[in-house]
Enzyme design. Sequence first.
Site, PDB file in Angstrom:
ATOM      1  N   ILE A 114      -1.783  -1.759  17.756  1.00 20.21           N
ATOM      2  CA  ILE A 114      -2.868  -1.152  18.332  1.00 20.21           C
ATOM      3  C   ILE A 114      -2.308   0.033  18.939  1.00 20.21           C
ATOM      4  O   ILE A 114      -1.447  -0.096  19.825  1.00 20.21           O
ATOM      5  CB  ILE A 114      -3.814  -1.961  19.200  1.00 20.21           C
ATOM      6  CG1 ILE A 114      -4.410  -2.980  18.569  1.00 20.21           C
ATOM      7  CG2 ILE A 114      -4.683  -0.778  19.843  1.00 20.21           C
ATOM      8  CD1 ILE A 114      -5.183  -3.957  19.377  1.00 20.21           C
ATOM      9  N   HIS A 135      -8.045  -0.633   6.150  1.00 21.88           N
ATOM     10  CA  HIS A 135      -8.316  -1.928   7.145  1.00 21.88           C
ATOM     11  C   HIS A 135      -9.049  -2.860   5.928  1.00 21.88           C
ATOM     12  O   HIS A 135     -10.070  -2.519   5.290  1.00 21.88           O
ATOM     13  CB  HIS A 135      -9.406  -1.806   8.136  1.00 21.88           C
ATOM     14  CG  HIS A 135      -9.877  -2.970   8.739  1.00 21.88           C
ATOM     15  ND1 HIS A 135      -9.034  -3.584   9.890  1.00 21.88           N
ATOM     16  CD2 HIS A 135     -11.006  -3.612   8.721  1.00 21.88           C
ATOM     17  CE1 HIS A 135      -9.659  -4.487  10.080  1.00 21.88           C
ATOM     18  NE2 HIS A 135     -10.803  -4.723   9.770  1.00 21.88           N
ATOM     19  N   ASN A 154       0.690  -1.289   0.009  1.00 25.43           N
ATOM     20  CA  ASN A 154      -0.067   0.031  -0.016  1.00 25.43           C
ATOM     21  C   ASN A 154       0.769   1.255  -0.018  1.00 25.43           C
ATOM     22  O   ASN A 154       0.517   2.337  -0.659  1.00 25.43           O
ATOM     23  CB  ASN A 154      -0.924  -0.158   1.185  1.00 25.43           C
ATOM     24  CG  ASN A 154      -2.152  -0.770   0.936  1.00 25.43           C
ATOM     25  OD1 ASN A 154      -2.940  -0.437  -0.062  1.00 25.43           O
ATOM     26  ND2 ASN A 154      -2.141  -1.928   1.464  1.00 25.43           N
TER      27      ASN A 154
HETATM   28  C1  GRF Z   1      -3.415  -4.730   3.843  1.00 24.20           C
HETATM   29  O1  GRF Z   1      -4.276  -5.625   3.677  1.00 24.20           O
HETATM   30  C2  GRF Z   1      -3.860  -3.530   4.845  1.00 24.20           C
HETATM   31  O2  GRF Z   1      -5.348  -3.741   4.492  1.00 24.20           O
HETATM   32  C3  GRF Z   1      -3.880  -4.484   6.204  1.00 24.20           C
HETATM   33  O3  GRF Z   1      -2.563  -4.901   6.125  1.00 24.20           O
HETATM   34  C4  GRF Z   1      -2.074  -5.115   4.972  1.00 24.20           C
HETATM   35  C5  GRF Z   1      -0.930  -4.585   4.478  1.00 24.20           C
HETATM   36  O4  GRF Z   1      -0.527  -4.923   3.371  1.00 24.20           O
HETATM   37  N1  GRF Z   1      -4.090  -3.426   7.150  1.00 24.20           N
HETATM   38  P1  GRF Z   1       0.821  -4.197   2.727  1.00 24.20           P
HETATM   39  O5  GRF Z   1       1.736  -4.081   3.510  1.00 24.20           O
HETATM   40  O6  GRF Z   1       0.542  -2.666   2.439  1.00 24.20           O
HETATM   41  O7  GRF Z   1       1.289  -4.904   1.558  1.00 24.20           O
END
Ligand code: GRF
Length: 210
Positions: A89, A106, A14
């Site tokens: 958290i 999320h 991400n």
């Molecule tokens: C993603 O699915 C996000 O929604 C969740 O953890 C995962 C992280 O993936 N919170 P990345 O590290 O961004 O590949």
Amino acid sequence: MKKIVVLISGRGSNLRAVVEANIADVEIVAVISNRPDAQGLVWAQQQGLRTHIVEHQNYVNRCDFDVALMQLIDRYQPDLVLLAGFMRILSAEFCVHYANRLVNIHPSLLPAFPGLHTHQRALKSGCRVAGCTIHFVTPELDCGPIIAQGVVPILDEDTPESLAQRVLSVEHQLLPQAVHDFVSGKFSIDGNRVIRHSKIAVDKNICLLN
Ligand code: GRF
């Protein structure tokens, strides 16, 4: 130029989606991980981004870790702190300190399935759709005002892994868009709702991205 600090714990796909979107007037000023082995750190360094590790295991309690993290983040005076796969958290103090500028992605359609193992839980519950949610972070876990949600179908043959992959591809579209909308002031918070300042094109019968 709006300054963003991104927090990660692992793969960092991400983070990568946000960086590669080249959002106008946005500077990723730092990438911070609580895990030294986070793959996303290596990629961030290769891009020339400034990286830091604040290892949660080095702190006796959550409060001390959060204080150290806040001190580091505040050096950058960010407009936005983005939790992009950050698997800790955060304390109420942390959430309040960054109120209205702390955003999380999320992997479920909140308020369904807060917490962990979202894809397994969606499959077990027999849901026909799944997705992801981008929301402001408040002290109550996965409960803050929702900025955007992306929806995908659940197929009969899905496993948690195949569903995670389908949801992730939507995350990669939705997160850069949400960051863009945040930095360009396209919405504001009203209680637990995010109100857009201008209408967006949505099909009123099927709600997909945003
Ligand atoms: C993603 O699915 C996000 O929604 C969740 O953890 C995962 C992280 O993936 N919170 P990345 O590290 O961004 O590949």
